[in-house]
Design a protein around this motif. Structure first.
Motif, PDB file in Angstrom:
ATOM      1  N   THR A 124     -11.780   2.562   4.257  1.00 22.50           N
ATOM      2  CA  THR A 124     -10.767   3.203   5.103  1.00 22.50           C
ATOM      3  C   THR A 124      -9.400   3.001   4.454  1.00 22.50           C
ATOM      4  OG1 THR A 124     -10.194   1.254   6.401  1.00 22.50           O
ATOM      5  CG2 THR A 124     -12.084   2.559   7.167  1.00 22.50           C
ATOM      6  N   VAL A 125      -8.473   3.896   4.821  1.00 28.76           N
ATOM      7  CA  VAL A 125      -7.148   3.818   4.216  1.00 28.76           C
ATOM      8  C   VAL A 125      -6.425   2.542   4.655  1.00 28.76           C
ATOM      9  CG1 VAL A 125      -5.933   5.199   5.956  1.00 28.76           C
ATOM     10  CG2 VAL A 125      -5.113   5.178   3.596  1.00 28.76           C
ATOM     11  N   MET A 126      -6.667   2.123   5.881  1.00 28.92           N
ATOM     12  CA  MET A 126      -6.037   0.890   6.390  1.00 28.92           C
ATOM     13  C   MET A 126      -6.456  -0.309   5.533  1.00 28.92           C
ATOM     14  SD  MET A 126      -4.106   1.096   9.195  1.00 28.92           S
ATOM     15  CE  MET A 126      -4.374  -0.218  10.396  1.00 28.92           C
ATOM     16  N   ASP A 127      -7.786  -0.414   5.324  1.00 31.00           N
ATOM     17  CA  ASP A 127      -8.306  -1.523   4.516  1.00 31.00           C
ATOM     18  C   ASP A 127      -7.785  -1.451   3.085  1.00 31.00           C
ATOM     19  OD1 ASP A 127      -9.655  -2.387   6.689  1.00 31.00           O
ATOM     20  OD2 ASP A 127     -11.652  -1.721   6.036  1.00 31.00           O
ATOM     21  N   ALA A 128      -7.824  -0.238   2.532  1.00 28.68           N
ATOM     22  CA  ALA A 128      -7.406  -0.064   1.137  1.00 28.68           C
ATOM     23  C   ALA A 128      -5.941  -0.453   0.965  1.00 28.68           C
ATOM     24  CB  ALA A 128      -7.632   1.373   0.694  1.00 28.68           C
ATOM     25  N   MET A 129      -5.092  -0.063   1.925  1.00 25.38           N
ATOM     26  CA  MET A 129      -3.661  -0.392   1.832  1.00 25.38           C
ATOM     27  C   MET A 129      -3.457  -1.899   1.938  1.00 25.38           C
ATOM     28  SD  MET A 129      -1.733   2.708   3.871  1.00 25.38           S
ATOM     29  CE  MET A 129      -0.059   2.220   3.501  1.00 25.38           C
ATOM     30  N   MET A 130      -4.211  -2.502   2.862  1.00 30.73           N
ATOM     31  CA  MET A 130      -4.115  -3.953   3.048  1.00 30.73           C
ATOM     32  C   MET A 130      -4.537  -4.674   1.763  1.00 30.73           C
ATOM     33  SD  MET A 130      -3.119  -5.888   5.475  1.00 30.73           S
ATOM     34  CE  MET A 130      -3.334  -4.999   7.021  1.00 30.73           C
ATOM     35  N   ASP A 131      -5.716  -4.267   1.247  1.00 26.04           N
ATOM     36  CA  ASP A 131      -6.274  -4.953   0.077  1.00 26.04           C
ATOM     37  C   ASP A 131      -5.428  -4.754  -1.185  1.00 26.04           C
ATOM     38  OD1 ASP A 131      -8.314  -5.825   1.666  1.00 26.04           O
ATOM     39  OD2 ASP A 131      -9.708  -4.221   1.092  1.00 26.04           O
ATOM     40  N   ALA A 132      -4.739  -3.622  -1.262  1.00 30.29           N
ATOM     41  CA  ALA A 132      -3.924  -3.360  -2.452  1.00 30.29           C
ATOM     42  C   ALA A 132      -2.518  -3.951  -2.308  1.00 30.29           C
ATOM     43  CB  ALA A 132      -3.856  -1.862  -2.723  1.00 30.29           C
ATOM     44  N   GLY A 133      -2.269  -4.567  -1.173  1.00 26.19           N
ATOM     45  CA  GLY A 133      -0.978  -5.229  -0.982  1.00 26.19           C
ATOM     46  C   GLY A 133       0.100  -4.343  -0.370  1.00 26.19           C
ATOM     47  N   TYR A 134      -0.325  -3.265   0.319  1.00 28.81           N
ATOM     48  CA  TYR A 134       0.658  -2.369   0.963  1.00 28.81           C
ATOM     49  C   TYR A 134       0.524  -2.391   2.485  1.00 28.81           C
ATOM     50  CZ  TYR A 134       1.139  -0.452  -3.785  1.00 28.81           C
ATOM     51  OH  TYR A 134       1.356  -0.295  -5.126  1.00 28.81           O
ATOM     52  N   GLY A 135      -0.135  -3.398   3.012  1.00 26.97           N
ATOM     53  CA  GLY A 135      -0.355  -3.486   4.455  1.00 26.97           C
ATOM     54  C   GLY A 135       0.953  -3.504   5.225  1.00 26.97           C
ATOM     55  N   GLY A 136       0.987  -2.781   6.339  1.00 26.75           N
ATOM     56  CA  GLY A 136       2.172  -2.759   7.199  1.00 26.75           C
ATOM     57  C   GLY A 136       3.360  -2.036   6.607  1.00 26.75           C
ATOM     58  N   ALA A 137       3.102  -1.097   5.676  1.00 24.57           N
ATOM     59  CA  ALA A 137       4.201  -0.365   5.031  1.00 24.57           C
ATOM     60  C   ALA A 137       4.988   0.470   6.054  1.00 24.57           C
ATOM     61  CB  ALA A 137       3.649   0.531   3.929  1.00 24.57           C
ATOM     62  N   ALA A 138       6.294   0.493   5.886  1.00 24.80           N
ATOM     63  CA  ALA A 138       7.152   1.243   6.807  1.00 24.80           C
ATOM     64  C   ALA A 138       7.356   2.665   6.277  1.00 24.80           C
ATOM     65  CB  ALA A 138       8.505   0.540   6.923  1.00 24.80           C
ATOM     66  N   ASP A 139       7.411   3.652   7.195  1.00 24.23           N
ATOM     67  CA  ASP A 139       7.642   5.043   6.784  1.00 24.23           C
ATOM     68  C   ASP A 139       8.989   5.175   6.085  1.00 24.23           C
ATOM     69  OD1 ASP A 139       5.284   6.157   7.613  1.00 24.23           O
ATOM     70  OD2 ASP A 139       5.986   6.520   9.660  1.00 24.23           O
ATOM     71  N   SER A 140       8.995   5.935   5.001  1.00 29.00           N
ATOM     72  CA  SER A 140      10.241   6.105   4.252  1.00 29.00           C
ATOM     73  C   SER A 140      10.405   7.546   3.789  1.00 29.00           C
ATOM     74  CB  SER A 140      10.232   5.188   3.029  1.00 29.00           C
ATOM     75  OG  SER A 140      11.315   5.544   2.176  1.00 29.00           O
ATOM     76  N   THR A 141      11.631   8.049   3.891  1.00 28.82           N
ATOM     77  CA  THR A 141      11.910   9.393   3.392  1.00 28.82           C
ATOM     78  C   THR A 141      12.439   9.324   1.956  1.00 28.82           C
ATOM     79  OG1 THR A 141      14.086   9.230   4.407  1.00 28.82           O
ATOM     80  CG2 THR A 141      12.403  10.442   5.642  1.00 28.82           C
ATOM     81  N   ASP A 142      12.502   8.113   1.408  1.00 29.58           N
ATOM     82  CA  ASP A 142      12.975   7.958   0.032  1.00 29.58           C
ATOM     83  C   ASP A 142      11.843   8.079  -0.994  1.00 29.58           C
ATOM     84  OD1 ASP A 142      15.667   7.699   0.602  1.00 29.58           O
ATOM     85  OD2 ASP A 142      15.407   5.593   1.159  1.00 29.58           O
ATOM     86  N   ILE A 143      10.655   8.289  -0.477  1.00 22.75           N
ATOM     87  CA  ILE A 143       9.545   8.590  -1.392  1.00 22.75           C
ATOM     88  C   ILE A 143       9.350  10.107  -1.326  1.00 22.75           C
ATOM     89  CG2 ILE A 143       7.139   8.147  -1.999  1.00 22.75           C
ATOM     90  CD1 ILE A 143       7.312   5.699  -0.056  1.00 22.75           C
ATOM     91  N   VAL A 144       9.509  10.769  -2.470  1.00 24.25           N
ATOM     92  CA  VAL A 144       9.388  12.225  -2.486  1.00 24.25           C
ATOM     93  C   VAL A 144       8.004  12.596  -3.007  1.00 24.25           C
ATOM     94  CG1 VAL A 144      10.390  14.394  -3.283  1.00 24.25           C
ATOM     95  CG2 VAL A 144      11.864  12.389  -2.906  1.00 24.25           C
ATOM     96  N   LEU A 145       7.213  13.199  -2.117  1.00 18.86           N
ATOM     97  CA  LEU A 145       5.827  13.533  -2.441  1.00 18.86           C
ATOM     98  C   LEU A 145       5.712  15.049  -2.552  1.00 18.86           C
ATOM     99  CD1 LEU A 145       2.809  12.779  -2.636  1.00 18.86           C
ATOM    100  CD2 LEU A 145       2.748  12.660  -0.139  1.00 18.86           C
ATOM    101  N   LYS A 146       5.330  15.522  -3.739  1.00 21.92           N
ATOM    102  CA  LYS A 146       5.209  16.964  -3.945  1.00 21.92           C
ATOM    103  C   LYS A 146       3.738  17.316  -4.152  1.00 21.92           C
ATOM    104  CE  LYS A 146       7.395  20.429  -6.781  1.00 21.92           C
ATOM    105  NZ  LYS A 146       8.181  20.658  -7.975  1.00 21.92           N
ATOM    106  N   VAL A 147       3.198  18.010  -3.152  1.00 17.48           N
ATOM    107  CA  VAL A 147       1.779  18.404  -3.215  1.00 17.48           C
ATOM    108  C   VAL A 147       1.654  19.824  -2.659  1.00 17.48           C
ATOM    109  CG1 VAL A 147       0.854  16.060  -2.968  1.00 17.48           C
ATOM    110  CG2 VAL A 147       1.377  17.400  -0.914  1.00 17.48           C
ATOM    111  N   PRO A 148       0.570  20.519  -2.991  1.00 19.55           N
ATOM    112  CA  PRO A 148       0.398  21.859  -2.414  1.00 19.55           C
ATOM    113  C   PRO A 148       0.030  21.780  -0.931  1.00 19.55           C
ATOM    114  CG  PRO A 148      -1.511  21.266  -3.749  1.00 19.55           C
ATOM    115  CD  PRO A 148      -0.513  20.161  -3.916  1.00 19.55           C
ATOM    116  N   ASP A 149       0.295  22.860  -0.183  1.00 21.27           N
ATOM    117  CA  ASP A 149      -0.117  22.906   1.218  1.00 21.27           C
ATOM    118  C   ASP A 149      -1.629  23.103   1.305  1.00 21.27           C
ATOM    119  OD1 ASP A 149       2.545  23.066   2.829  1.00 21.27           O
ATOM    120  OD2 ASP A 149       2.798  24.404   1.117  1.00 21.27           O
ATOM    121  N   ILE A 150      -2.125  23.989   0.430  1.00 18.69           N
ATOM    122  CA  ILE A 150      -3.571  24.189   0.323  1.00 18.69           C
ATOM    123  C   ILE A 150      -3.938  23.963  -1.142  1.00 18.69           C
ATOM    124  CG2 ILE A 150      -5.511  25.750   0.709  1.00 18.69           C
ATOM    125  CD1 ILE A 150      -3.839  27.354   2.639  1.00 18.69           C
ATOM    126  N   ALA A 151      -4.967  23.168  -1.383  1.00 18.49           N
ATOM    127  CA  ALA A 151      -5.385  22.891  -2.763  1.00 18.49           C
ATOM    128  C   ALA A 151      -6.033  24.128  -3.373  1.00 18.49           C
ATOM    129  CB  ALA A 151      -6.362  21.730  -2.779  1.00 18.49           C
TER     130      ALA A 151
END
Lengths: 150, 561
Positions: free
Chosen positions: A40-67
């Motif tokens: 699960t994404v929760m477990d993966a984030m925790m295990d990779a050291g990103y547990g409890g990450a706060a939402d941020s608009t300073d990360i710019v993510l560019k992806v398509p709307d439809i792949a």
């Protein structure tokens, strides 16, 4: 006049791409088996050291709307958070959500452009570590069987 | 903007009604302002006058609920102040179609459109003609000439700028060949949202600045963002598309910085996508849109962070010519007039030069085109969210000729209409089927797979976020019935799937016939051959019984006639 790089750079393209990261640093980091095997994404984030990450608009993510093709979905991330040391990409509904974890050595620009494989429509999440704080953002990418349009 | 102009366009004041029901037969449209743009889109290679019935089902959900373009029939007439029984009602709606078609006749035809374009240009010096795309596909002659008939016709028509969608189904090389050779120095093929898949380099020019009466006007092109998804990706394997908002805003800013006083987006997004984009991108004065084939008489005015954008859509099949007149003062748009003129073939003399070209194009194929396959007793049409009688005919033919349990037919929005008593010719059949991937297929599919496919396509139509819609209609199904709850989300809209009245089983396999596979390497007889054999055998086609799902949650929806 439109100039495309493809015809000129075919042979040397690989060299440019590799230059973005420092392979030595990557190899130095230990393979985080637990995080990459998490279901699960929760477990993966925790295990990779990103547990409890706060939402941020300073990360710019560019992806398509439809792949255009679920097996190679382009993902481009820039972190504008000062002191970014690592950046992980998760496809929430993949069997193993953690797709990649990038580490940036001193002064490296926290920018990643890559392709990921997605099983189905889901949120693509990015987590960033800066100092001892963790941040995140996400966006849904639709994966569809296609056809029938127009 | 002048308040009055806005109110007139929105159909809010009595004046707009008078203006709209004024006789169109002389096509006298008083000029206005100093910058004029003429726009047609999605003509689907219809060089000859045709019948085209507008949809009786065009449902909007979420933010599009019962708003333009999701208005049909009497709801449409009411919204735009059009009187029933008039030729405008015939042009814009499905109401009383058979009767009205007999009175007002065919629409479109490039020779008639050409006359209208010349007439508008005569009263509007410097006007540009914009082609929104889907021009090279949709007829026998376009397919058989690899799009060349339309390339030549568009040049003769005087197109200045175009963008594309179905053009790409001739393959990347063919598109580049036309753009680099036929169009060179004549027509700008623009698309800000097509890049090479490897380095993201531009494939086409993003925009062009043309002077109209001394005023620099930028036209930006937006190709259909989901071409490699809705159509075969192998046609353009090295190109990537998408909506690309960032690049769009950058392109607008760049054009402004280069001195453009007016910025117009020539778009093949589809109207719902255009409406969303207009609220998020700043600096575009007008979006002249296509793809969704919506004939919308008045622009929708969309407010955004820095101003407003007019959004139009100009129908399909050569049936309409949009005329946008702008009054540009002090480097800014100060007022506008917009009119979507129906092209009534009986009210416009054909342009002799264009007529000559069309004759020449058709000559080698005359015999094939004219072959009478059968006579139809009922009205045949395609357009509508869930089914059309011509699609039903294709489904019936596929099921019988392939010995299938059921059939699928894609939700295309092109395809002309036939009146009861008309002969169905090979040309008419090609109007419904002329594509570069026409193979028929039969596939063993489980009930579970069938449901998954239907849910997936439904979401392309009814996802509440327009950026996640693809703008086609629902895949048509033969023999399979279902209920469809449009208040639900992905994967939860369909229930009660049944075949011949018997509930379908998730694990059981069914033989499904279909056509237009997007995967590479499909083999199978072209669909027009299968349907032609069926028609030749039947001789007389009785009125079709439409197989449509039972809809839930659409009470009071103005997208249903």
């Amino acid at each position: 006049m439109i100039l495309q790089r493809r015809p000129f750079l075919k042979g040397i393209a690989a060299a440019f791409l590799v230059g973005l990261l420092r392979p030595v640093e990557l190899l130095a980091a230990t393979w985080n088996k637990t995080a990459f095997s998490a279901k699960t994404v929760m477990d993966a984030m925790m295990d990779a050291g990103y547990g409890g990450a706060a939402d941020s608009t300073d990360i710019v993510l560019k992806v398509p709307d439809i792949a255009e093709d679920g097996s190679i979905v382009p993902v481009e991330v820039t972190s504008n958070i000062p002191g970014t040391v690592s950046m992980a990409i998760f496809a929430e509904k993949n069997p193993n959500p953690l797709v990649a974890d990038f580490f940036f050595s001193d002064g490296a620009e926290p920018y990643v452009a890559t392709h990921i494989k997605m099983a189905k429509t889901s949120t693509v999440r990015v987590a960033v570590k800066a100092g001892d704080k963790v941040y995140t953002t996400g966006k849904e990418i639709k994966v569809t069987i296609g056809g029938c349009g127009g | 903007m002048h308040l009055l102009a806005m109110a007139t366009a929105a159909g809010l004041v009595p004046g707009s009604r008078t203006a709209f029901s004024a006789p169109l037969n002389d096509y006298e449209l008083p000029p206005y302002g100093n910058v004029s743009l003429l726009h047609f889109t999605d003509c689907h290679a219809q060089l000859m006058p045709i019948y085209f019935r507008e949809p009786s089902v065009n449902i909007g959900v979420g933010g599009s609920l019962s708003k333009p373009p999701h208005l049909v029939g009497k709801h449409f007439l009411k919204a735009y102040g059009i009187s029933p029984g008039t030729k405008e009602a015939y042009a814009f709606t499905c109401l009383d179609f058979e009767h009205a078609a007999k009175i007002y006749g065919k629409v479109g035809g490039f020779a008639h459109l050409s006359t209208l374009v010349k007439k508008m240009r005569a009263s509007r010096p410097g006007a540009l003609l914009l082609d929104g795309g889907d021009s090279w596909q949709g007829s026998a002659t376009s397919l058989w000439t690899n799009g060349q008939d339309m390339v030549d016709a568009c040049k003769l028509l005087g197109v200045d700028v175009m963008t594309g969608h179905w053009e790409f189904t001739y393959g990347a090389e063919r598109v580049k060949e036309v753009v680099d050779k036929d169009f060179k120095g004549k027509i700008d093929f623009l698309a800000q949202n097509v890049q090479t898949a490897d380095f993201g380099d531009p494939v086409f020019k993003h925009y062009a600045i043309r002077e109209i009466n001394g005023i620099p006007v930028a036209i930006i092109g937006q190709a259909f963002p989901y071409t490699p998804i809705a159509n075969p990706r192998y046609m353009t394997p090295d190109w990537t598309f998408g909506i690309q908002e960032d690049n769009m805003q950058q392109t607008v800013n760049e054009a402004r910085a280069k001195g453009a006083a007016v910025i117009v987006l020539l778009s093949h997004n589809g109207m719902d996508v255009d409406l969303k984009m207009a609220g998020r991108i700043t600096g575009i004065d007008a979006i002249l849109g296509g793809h969704t084939h919506d004939g919308v008489p008045a622009p929708v005015v969309v407010k955004n962070a820095k101003g407003q954008t007019l959004v139009t859509n100009a129908g399909s099949n050569g049936k309409f010519l949009g005329v946008l007149d702008l009054d540009v003062k002090g480097g800014k748009v100060a007022g506008y007039r917009y009119k979507l003129l129906p092209v009534f073939s009986n009210l416009l003399d054909p342009d002799p030069e264009m007529e000559e070209l069309i004759k020449k194009v058709r000559k080698p194929f005359e015999g094939k085109l004219a072959e009478k396959l059968a006579v139809t007793e009922g009205l045949l049409y395609r357009r509508g969210n869930f089914n059309g009688t011509f699609d039903q005919l294709i489904l019936d033919a596929l099921i019988e000729m392939k010995g299938a349990d059921a059939a699928f037919s894609p939700g295309f929005r092109w395809g002309t209409s036939l009146l009861p008593g008309e002969a169905i010719t090979m040309e008419h059949l090609m109007d419904q089927t002329a594509i570069t991937y026409p193979q028929t297929t039969t596939t063993a599919m489980t009930g579970e797979t069938i449901k998954a496919i239907l849910e997936d396509v439904l979401d392309n139509l009814f996802n509440p976020d327009p950026y996640k819609q693809q703008g086609g209609d629902m895949v048509r199904v033969g023999r399979i019935t279902y209920t469809c709850d449009l208040t639900q989300g992905y994967g939860k809209r369909i229930d009660n799937l049944a075949l011949n009245g018997k509930r379908m089983e998730a694990g059981k396999k069914y033989k499904i016939a279909g056509w237009a596979p997007v995967a590479q390497g499909a083999k199978g007889e072209p669909v027009w051959e299968v349907v032609a054999s069926y028609l030749r055998e039947k001789q007389v086609i009785s009125p079709r019984k439409l197989n449509e799902p039972k809809l839930i949650g659409v009470e009071g929806n103005l997208g249903i006639a």
